[in-house]
Design an enzyme around this catalytic site. Structure first.
Site, PDB file in Angstrom:
ATOM      1  N   SER A 162    -120.002  58.748 101.782  1.00 21.65           N
ATOM      2  CA  SER A 162    -120.622  57.405 101.904  1.00 21.65           C
ATOM      3  C   SER A 162    -119.496  56.367 102.057  1.00 21.65           C
ATOM      4  O   SER A 162    -118.733  56.368 102.888  1.00 21.65           O
ATOM      5  CB  SER A 162    -121.644  57.216 100.941  1.00 21.65           C
ATOM      6  OG  SER A 162    -122.356  56.073 101.089  1.00 21.65           O
ATOM      7  N   ASP A 186    -121.195  61.791 105.600  1.00 16.69           N
ATOM      8  CA  ASP A 186    -122.231  61.036 106.010  1.00 16.69           C
ATOM      9  C   ASP A 186    -121.644  59.560 105.629  1.00 16.69           C
ATOM     10  O   ASP A 186    -122.258  58.616 104.708  1.00 16.69           O
ATOM     11  CB  ASP A 186    -123.697  61.234 105.277  1.00 16.69           C
ATOM     12  CG  ASP A 186    -124.985  60.386 105.954  1.00 16.69           C
ATOM     13  OD1 ASP A 186    -124.615  60.093 107.472  1.00 16.69           O
ATOM     14  OD2 ASP A 186    -125.616  59.941 105.523  1.00 16.69           O
ATOM     15  N   HIS A 271    -128.891  61.870 102.723  1.00 14.43           N
ATOM     16  CA  HIS A 271    -127.649  61.246 102.643  1.00 14.43           C
ATOM     17  C   HIS A 271    -126.816  62.176 102.052  1.00 14.43           C
ATOM     18  O   HIS A 271    -125.501  62.385 102.573  1.00 14.43           O
ATOM     19  CB  HIS A 271    -127.539  60.017 101.757  1.00 14.43           C
ATOM     20  CG  HIS A 271    -126.495  59.107 102.131  1.00 14.43           C
ATOM     21  ND1 HIS A 271    -126.015  59.120 103.087  1.00 14.43           N
ATOM     22  CD2 HIS A 271    -125.791  58.278 101.254  1.00 14.43           C
ATOM     23  CE1 HIS A 271    -124.885  58.146 103.118  1.00 14.43           C
ATOM     24  NE2 HIS A 271    -124.740  57.530 101.916  1.00 14.43           N
TER      25      HIS A 271
END
EC number: 3.1.1.34
Length: 478
Positions: A162, A186, A271
């Site tokens: 992230s 991601d 995610h």
């Protein structure tokens, strides 16, 4: 009384001087070779195979003995794990799982977890801005290890999730020598979708950059994960929008009932799937998931991209082939809902023949594959259109390895609603041959109906197809 007051003042001055002295010593310890490391807020914990959960030993830039105290292995590779945004201010459960998987695959390696929790717990835009400072901290640490201990950055693999993916990219762009690899799990989308390369993860940040995109649902700039390719190889499992096993309907319901307060929990499934896909690649090295280069997910869904020629396919995760093209390679694959995530991809091509012109839209079918090892029955698929004398290509996949294909069955499923036209007569097409290509083996097989042509009717029995006996047909398909 006066003497007591003077004694207290003297004692206070002595204590203050002692504190200042100790702080000065601590500061002095973190000044090495004229470089002041006291501005580094990120912490670097070297976790061990025996304790993958706790940060028990920290490598402190500027404090050389900390490296020996933590038993850093100078002759092995180093993984640096960088977490993302957090609501709780604590590590998420995936961190020790990834650490354990890295050690299981590379027992002699060093696995360092970067702690920037205090900065990552702020409002998202503030934490997003802090990725630059975290990246600077990580770059300073890597450069210090290179100068102080001659530890080569080429032995360093950064793994960022992230916001941590962009911190890893910034770190890679700032080191004096490039790190070996960055894996973006991601990478975050908001504030980064339209950012310039120096402010986010990009292919220039390491010798090789691979990226997994697992939650790109929504408009650009608003999706949780970044949509555009930002590495040498960008892989979009299941199209990158949403992952199997993650219930979008439940997520929408909870948001409607509770608001966005629980959004952190809701986005975790898709995610975080990027992390678990990478963990899967570490633990199941014998059977890596294979991704295929394609211009779009729509073309991939038609089965048009199952080629491995000229680096058109690659392994997902740790054993990826380091292909550095001038342009980022967008790759796609399907996965299971649970680990192990690997599936087996097939392109199916068939021609619907008939004497009269006929067209049907959004038609549901089922196909069953039978092989030398196993079978996979009643695999559903939908064709947006079925018309007379047209050839259609589509993608299917199985969750088990069925071996070499021997036979298949095809069924045209009836509508769920009642139709008078279907009650009186069922539409149908003639199908002479079905061509199947297996992505994982790259083998092509042509199947023929038992008669010259099989008549496939809507809502009726399945039609059986077997390998064509005409050797010239299968020779052409190889």
């Amino acid at each position: 009384m006066e003497s007591k007051a003077l004694l207290l003042v003297a004692l206070s001055v002595w204590l203050q001087s002692l504190i200042v002295s100790r702080e000065g010593l601590a500061t002095a310890d973190r000044i090495s070779g004229g470089r002041d490391f006291t501005d580094i807020e990120s912490k670097f914990a070297l976790r061990t195979p025996e304790d993958t959960v706790e940060d028990t030993c920290h490598l402190i830039p500027g404090v050389t003995e900390s490296v020996a105290n933590c038993h850093f292995n100078h002759s092995s590779k180093t993984f640096v794990v960088i977490h993302g945004w957090t609501v709780t201010g604590m590590y998420e459960s995936w961190v020790p799982k990834l650490v354990a998987a890295l050690y299981k695959r590379e027992p002699d390696s060093n696995v360092i977890v970067v702690d920037w929790l205090s900065r990552a717990q702020q409002h998202y835009p503030i934490s997003a801005g802090y990725t630059k400072l975290v990246g600077q901290d990580v770059a300073t640490f890597i450069d210090w290890m290179a100068v102080e201990f001659s530890y080569p950055p080429n032995n360093v693999h950064l793994l960022g999730y992230s916001l941590g993916a962009h911190a890893a990219g910034i770190a890679g762009s700032l080191t004096k020598k490039k790190v070996n690899r960055i894996t973006g799990l991601d990478p975050a989308g908001p504030n980064f979708e339209y950012a310039e390369a120096p402010s986010r993860l990009s292919p220039d940040d390491a010798d090789f950059v691979d990226v997994l995109h697992t939650f790109t649902r929504g408009s650009p700039g608003r999706s949780i994960g970044i949509q555009k390719p930002v590495g040498h190889v960008d892989i979009y499992p299941n199209g990158g929008t949403f992952q199997p096993g993650c219930n979008i309907g439940e997520a929408i319901r909870v948001i409607a009932e509770r608001g966005l307060g629980d959004v952190d929990q809701l986005v975790k499934c898709s995610h975080e799937r990027s992390i678990h896909l990478f963990i899967d690649s570490l633990l199941n090295e014998e059977n890596p998931s294979k991704a295929y280069r394609c211009n779009s997910k729509e073309a991939f869904e038609k089965g048009l991209c199952l080629s491995c020629r000229k680096n058109r396919c690659n392994n997902l995760g740790y054993e990826i082939n380091k292909v550095r093209a001038k342009r980022s390679s967008k790759m796609y694959l399907k996965t299971r809902a649970q680990m192990p995530y690997k599936v087996f991809h097939y392109q199916v091509k068939m021609r619907f023949s008939g004497t009269e012109s006929d067209t049907h839209t959004n038609q549901a079918f089922e196909i069953s594959l039978y092989g030398t090892v196993a079978e996979s029955e009643n695999i559903p698929f939908t064709l947006p259109e079925v018309s007379t004398n047209k050839t259609y290509s589509f993608l299917i996949y199985t969750e088990v390895d069925i071996g070499e294909l021997l036979m298949l069955k095809l069924k045209w499923v009836s509508d769920s609603y009642f139709s008078w036209s279907n009650w009186w007569s069922s539409p149908g097409f003639a199908i002479e041959k079905i061509r199947v290509k297996a992505g994982e083996t790259q083998k092509k097989v042509i199947f023929c109906s038992r008669e010259k042509k099989s008549h496939l009717q809507k809502g009726k029995s399945s039609v059986v197809f077997v390998k064509c006996h005409d050797k010239s047909l299968n020779r052409k398909s190889g």
